[in-house]
Design a protein around this motif. Structure first.
Motif, PDB file in Angstrom:
ATOM      1  N   VAL A 398      -9.473   3.693 -10.937  1.00 20.34           N
ATOM      2  CA  VAL A 398      -7.312   3.201 -11.005  1.00 20.34           C
ATOM      3  C   VAL A 398      -7.365   3.920 -10.159  1.00 20.34           C
ATOM      4  CG1 VAL A 398      -5.688   3.259 -12.719  1.00 20.34           C
ATOM      5  CG2 VAL A 398      -7.821   3.236 -13.827  1.00 20.34           C
ATOM      6  N   GLU A 399      -6.973   4.945  -9.711  1.00 18.68           N
ATOM      7  CA  GLU A 399      -6.561   5.693  -8.519  1.00 18.68           C
ATOM      8  C   GLU A 399      -6.754   4.830  -7.176  1.00 18.68           C
ATOM      9  OE1 GLU A 399      -5.776  10.038  -8.730  1.00 18.68           O
ATOM     10  OE2 GLU A 399      -8.043   9.531  -9.031  1.00 18.68           O
ATOM     11  N   ILE A 401      -8.248   1.853  -6.717  1.00 15.46           N
ATOM     12  CA  ILE A 401      -7.243   0.317  -6.887  1.00 15.46           C
ATOM     13  C   ILE A 401      -6.022   0.084  -6.656  1.00 15.46           C
ATOM     14  CG2 ILE A 401      -6.579  -1.234  -8.798  1.00 15.46           C
ATOM     15  CD1 ILE A 401      -9.540  -1.132 -10.149  1.00 15.46           C
ATOM     16  N   HIS A 402      -5.070   1.273  -7.262  1.00 17.77           N
ATOM     17  CA  HIS A 402      -3.977   1.695  -7.022  1.00 17.77           C
ATOM     18  C   HIS A 402      -3.939   1.409  -5.082  1.00 17.77           C
ATOM     19  CE1 HIS A 402       0.296   2.397  -7.184  1.00 17.77           C
ATOM     20  NE2 HIS A 402      -0.068   3.214  -6.395  1.00 17.77           N
ATOM     21  N   ALA A 403      -4.790   2.439  -4.897  1.00 17.99           N
ATOM     22  CA  ALA A 403      -4.192   2.912  -3.256  1.00 17.99           C
ATOM     23  C   ALA A 403      -4.610   1.178  -2.837  1.00 17.99           C
ATOM     24  CB  ALA A 403      -5.777   3.972  -3.299  1.00 17.99           C
ATOM     25  N   THR A 404      -5.421   0.495  -2.855  1.00 18.42           N
ATOM     26  CA  THR A 404      -6.017  -0.311  -2.249  1.00 18.42           C
ATOM     27  C   THR A 404      -5.106  -1.839  -2.167  1.00 18.42           C
ATOM     28  OG1 THR A 404      -7.797  -0.875  -3.815  1.00 18.42           O
ATOM     29  CG2 THR A 404      -8.335   0.426  -1.718  1.00 18.42           C
ATOM     30  N   ASN A 405      -4.369  -1.640  -3.574  1.00 22.28           N
ATOM     31  CA  ASN A 405      -3.351  -2.931  -4.290  1.00 22.28           C
ATOM     32  C   ASN A 405      -4.641  -3.962  -4.747  1.00 22.28           C
ATOM     33  OD1 ASN A 405      -2.015  -4.704  -4.619  1.00 22.28           O
ATOM     34  ND2 ASN A 405      -0.974  -5.882  -2.262  1.00 22.28           N
ATOM     35  N   ASN A 406      -4.931  -3.150  -5.877  1.00 31.25           N
ATOM     36  CA  ASN A 406      -6.444  -3.932  -5.785  1.00 31.25           C
ATOM     37  C   ASN A 406      -7.417  -4.882  -4.813  1.00 31.25           C
ATOM     38  OD1 ASN A 406      -8.345  -5.175  -8.143  1.00 31.25           O
ATOM     39  ND2 ASN A 406      -7.134  -7.076  -8.195  1.00 31.25           N
ATOM     40  N   ASP A 408      -6.605  -5.907  -2.123  1.00 32.81           N
ATOM     41  CA  ASP A 408      -6.282  -7.419  -1.471  1.00 32.81           C
ATOM     42  C   ASP A 408      -7.341  -7.452   0.005  1.00 32.81           C
ATOM     43  OD1 ASP A 408      -3.615  -8.172   0.916  1.00 32.81           O
ATOM     44  OD2 ASP A 408      -4.051  -9.162  -1.387  1.00 32.81           O
ATOM     45  N   ARG A 411      -5.773  -5.594   3.153  1.00 31.24           N
ATOM     46  CA  ARG A 411      -6.206  -3.815   3.461  1.00 31.24           C
ATOM     47  C   ARG A 411      -7.521  -3.827   3.772  1.00 31.24           C
ATOM     48  NH1 ARG A 411      -3.369   0.142   0.410  1.00 31.24           N
ATOM     49  NH2 ARG A 411      -1.233  -1.137   0.232  1.00 31.24           N
ATOM     50  N   GLY A 424      -6.407   2.683   2.325  1.00 27.06           N
ATOM     51  CA  GLY A 424      -6.115   2.820   1.095  1.00 27.06           C
ATOM     52  C   GLY A 424      -4.510   3.679   1.355  1.00 27.06           C
ATOM     53  N   LYS A 427      -2.136   9.301  -2.772  1.00 27.16           N
ATOM     54  CA  LYS A 427      -1.597  10.833  -3.508  1.00 27.16           C
ATOM     55  C   LYS A 427      -0.528  11.454  -1.713  1.00 27.16           C
ATOM     56  CE  LYS A 427      -5.196  14.053  -4.824  1.00 27.16           C
ATOM     57  NZ  LYS A 427      -5.251  14.834  -6.157  1.00 27.16           N
TER      58      LYS A 427
END
Length: 737
Positions: A398-399, A401-406, A408, A411, A424, A427
């Protein structure tokens, strides 16, 4: 001026009054003449029409049966729905006579007073064709109209245009039951010959007429259907002036005999016509002539509806749970019936979905745990606990996926044979490079955690740092520090080549890369063999410091024969010939590849050229041949010949030659290479060394250089790596560019 008048009385003229009978035609009456259907109240033969003025003759002309209407009109068709007939109308002409030298007029006129017929003001237009001609149309009363057709030049004529140049048109009034035409010349007869010998005038169906310039230039308009064109005539039952009077008439002459018919007042003149009622079709002038139409054949009901034909109409019904809306003509949900079922169904769905989601979540967590165990996650965590100072992060799926905008597409910063790299932000807003690796087999998955642990402990300023990984997916994902300024390959050959870099700067970057490889060979435990050393795998950070990257082909130093690779990997032009023969990757394989990098710095050329003569395609072969022939100057880049001392250049060339030795045992180690590069760099830093070797430099290289190097503090992002197209080594962790 000689005038010839021809007046056609085509529709049984000058009849004073008529009273139609309401007799029904005999079944033996002829229903067709040629291709034209004859519909009652019209008919062919005695007692076959409503009355004599609706009678049609079927005559044979030139072997073809033709219906003749009135005195001499050829009937084209009859329309009961529109209450019209189409006939061929005679064209009036106005032509120059060569004998008399004057104009001959052949006029045309029609009378239809006291008949069922009127000339249609909607479908017909009075049309004049000619140059400098005025055509008139009038009746026996007070009506007179016409239009002017002129020609300035024949080039002004346009096909399809009847706007006054060569052709003009005008409308006729409603209720017109007779007319005649006439001509007048705008100029004398001799002037008209400039354009055309004839002019024409006719009342013609507007939709059937299309002007052609040939009518003027070749006088062919009068050749159309032997001088005839279509005309539309409105007809009606005119013994009474309106439907109301006809229905009150007790003489039995009301013509709308069908029980499903309606009477409609005539739109052109007095009288009435009959139409079938809505939902019926046929002949309203015959008993039972209007029959029910099956509207369901046209699919009038909405999608999902069922059509039911009724007398004079239709009815739509909808399937269970829906009802037909007459207002919107749609099958709308029957809310009263559905609400109860829907509520019950929703409750069932909610409980079922909740249970299914919980079950699926458990299954997904179980799969993630299995992947985590397969990739050595427990071993990694145990080591991380024991090594408290280990700066390494195990990311969740999940981390990332969020870091790479799913993941995209925007990216993506690199693609290669070992996977795809995304930029990506994790935090603390830290930029990282996240690699989704290619598929690996079961044995590789088991050893993955151990190798991640080894690589995570490598902390060297000239090696790209692995900051973390994700193990809860089928193929592990790697997280590296983000390096912004491209590669050494781009600095020498690619898009960053425009930077005016000095030779000393290139030498410094190569020395730093050698230090990084020396660390992998000498200080990692166990030692790590890179396996794909090349300029494209030497990244440059914001200070343009070298960072060795891409461990996609790397392995731990083999301890037994079972760890020999089964497939040669690497990049063409850099591959160790001995490795290609034995399939055994050693530290000297990296040394050979590093020797090719030294050649790129010295020559500015790519390792392998795909074009040109075959013997000149390999950079290493060309270099070794030049060294053998003592002709180093032939392969050196022209820009560096005057920048550095001959001793420095000879030292680098000799070092490259040792690295490229065909026997791996004769090659120096990476530590020896790093030490030698450190020594050679000092030559470029002490000007007195250059003074001592100035004479020798001039004789060897010829000339000096004033080139300087200044690197701007801009970043270039992560370009895609060239040449990363070889399969992944079964025991690797890597950062593919």
């Amino acid at each position: 001026m000689k005038v010839v008048l021809q007046l056609g009385l085509g529709l049984l003229l000058l009849a004073t009054h008529y009273v139609p009978a309401t007799s029904v035609p005999s079944p033996q009456c002829q229903k067709q003449c040629g291709d034209v259907e004859i519909h009652y109240p019209f008919g062919i033969g005695v007692n076959c029409s409503l009355e004599e003025l609706f009678s049609v003759k079927c005559q044979v002309q030139d072997g073809i049966s033709k219906p003749i209407f009135g005195e001499n009109f050829e009937l084209l068709n009859i329309s009961l729905a529109n209450s019209t007939v189409r006939v061929l109308n005679q064209i009036a002409t106005y032509c120059y006579n060569d004998t008399s030298g004057d104009m001959d007029s052949h006029y045309w006129g029609i009378k239809s007073k006291n008949t069922p017929y009127r000339f249609s003001d909607i479908h017909n237009k009075f049309t004049v064709i000619g140059c400098n001609t005025i055509g008139y149309i009038g009746d026996e009363g007070s009506y007179l109209s016409g239009c002017v057709s002129t020609c300035g030049n024949l080039s002004d004529l346009t096909d399809g245009s009847c706007s006054g140049i060569g052709c003009c048109q005008t409308a006729i009034p409603r209720g017109m039951d007779n007319y005649k035409v006439n001509f007048n010349m705008v100029t004398n007869a001799s002037q008209i010959l400039r354009f055309s010998r004839c002019s024409y005038a006719v009342l013609v169906e507007a939709e059937a007429f299309n002007f052609s310039t040939a009518y003027i230039t070749t006088n062919k308009f009068n050749d159309t259907n032997a001088g005839q064109v279509p005309m539309v005539i409105d007809w009606a039952i005119r013994n009474e002036t309106s439907c109301e009077k006809a229905k009150r008439n007790e003489t039995g002459t009301y013509a709308c005999l069908s029980g499903n018919s309606e009477c409609v007042n005539s739109a052109n003149g007095p009288g009435y016509v009959c139409n079938c009622s809505k939902g019926f079709q046929g002949n309203p002038y015959l008993p039972d002539g209007c029959q029910d139409v099956n509207e369901c054949n046209d699919g009038p009901c909405p999608l999902g509806g069922v059509c039911h034909n009724t007398v004079g109409g239709y009815r739509c019904s909808c399937r269970a749970g829906r009802k037909f809306s007459k207002q919107n003509k749609t099958c709308d949900p029957d809310t009263g019936l559905i609400i109860g079922v829907t509520v019950s169904f929703l409750v069932l769905v909610i409980f079922s979905s909740s249970g299914y989601m919980i079950l699926q979540k458990r299954k997904l967590n179980k799969v993630k745990q299995e992947y985590f165990h397969q990739h050595g996650g427990l071993l990694l965590f145990e080591k991380m606990k024991s090594e408290k100072g280990l700066a390494f992060t195990v990311f969740t799926e999940v981390e990332l996926i969020h870091a790479t905008n799913n993941y995209d597409k925007s990216r993506i910063i690199g693609k290669g044979g070992h996977g795809t790299v995304y930029k990506g932000i994790v935090k603390d807003n830290m930029p990282v490079a996240i690699k989704r690796c290619a598929l690996i087999d079961e044995r590789q998955k088991k050893e993955f955690g151990q190798e991640m642990l080894i690589l995570s402990q490598i902390n060297h300023k000239n090696i790209v740092k692995l900051v973390g990984c994700c193990l809860e997916v089928e193929v592990p994902m790697l997280v590296y520090e983000f390096i912004p300024n491209g590669t050494l390959y781009e600095l020498i050959h690619g898009k960053n080549q425009a930077l005016q870099i000095s030779f000393s700067t290139l030498l410094r970057i190569v020395h730093e890369a050698a230090e990084g490889l020396n660390f992998l060979h000498s200080y990692a435990s166990p030692p790590i063999l890179h396996g794909d050393v090349k300029t494209a795998n030497i990244l440059l950070d914001h200070n343009y410091m070298a960072k060795v990257s891409d461990f996609g082909a790397s392995i731990l130093a083999p301890s037994d024969e079972e760890q020999y690779v089964t497939m040669v990997q690497g990049t063409c032009g850099y591959l160790d010939p001995e490795y290609m023969q034995t399939c055994q990757l050693t530290d000297k394989s990296d040394v050979y590849s590093f020797g090719v990098i030294l050649l790129e710095v010295l020559t500015g050329q790519v390792p392998l050229k795909l074009d040109g003569p075959e013997k000149h395609r390999s950079l290493s072969s060309n270099f070794l041949l030049a060294m053998k022939e003592n002709n180093l100057d032939a392969v050196l880049e022209s820009n560096i010949k005057g920048q550095e001392s001959a001793e420095l250049i000879r030292g680098l060339a000799e070092l490259a030659k040792q690295c490229l030795d065909m026997c791996g045992g004769n090659r120096p180690s990476m530590k020896e290479i790093a030490d030698e590069l450190s020594r050679l760099r000092k030559l470029s830093l002490h000007p007195w060394v250059q003074l001592e070797t100035e004479v020798e430099t001039q004789s060897l290289l010829g000339g000096t250089s004033t080139a300087s190097f200044e690197i701007e503090a801009a970043t270039t992002g992560y370009p895609a790596q060239e040449g990363d197209n070889m399969p992944m080594n079964p025991r690797s962790s890597y950062y593919a560019r």
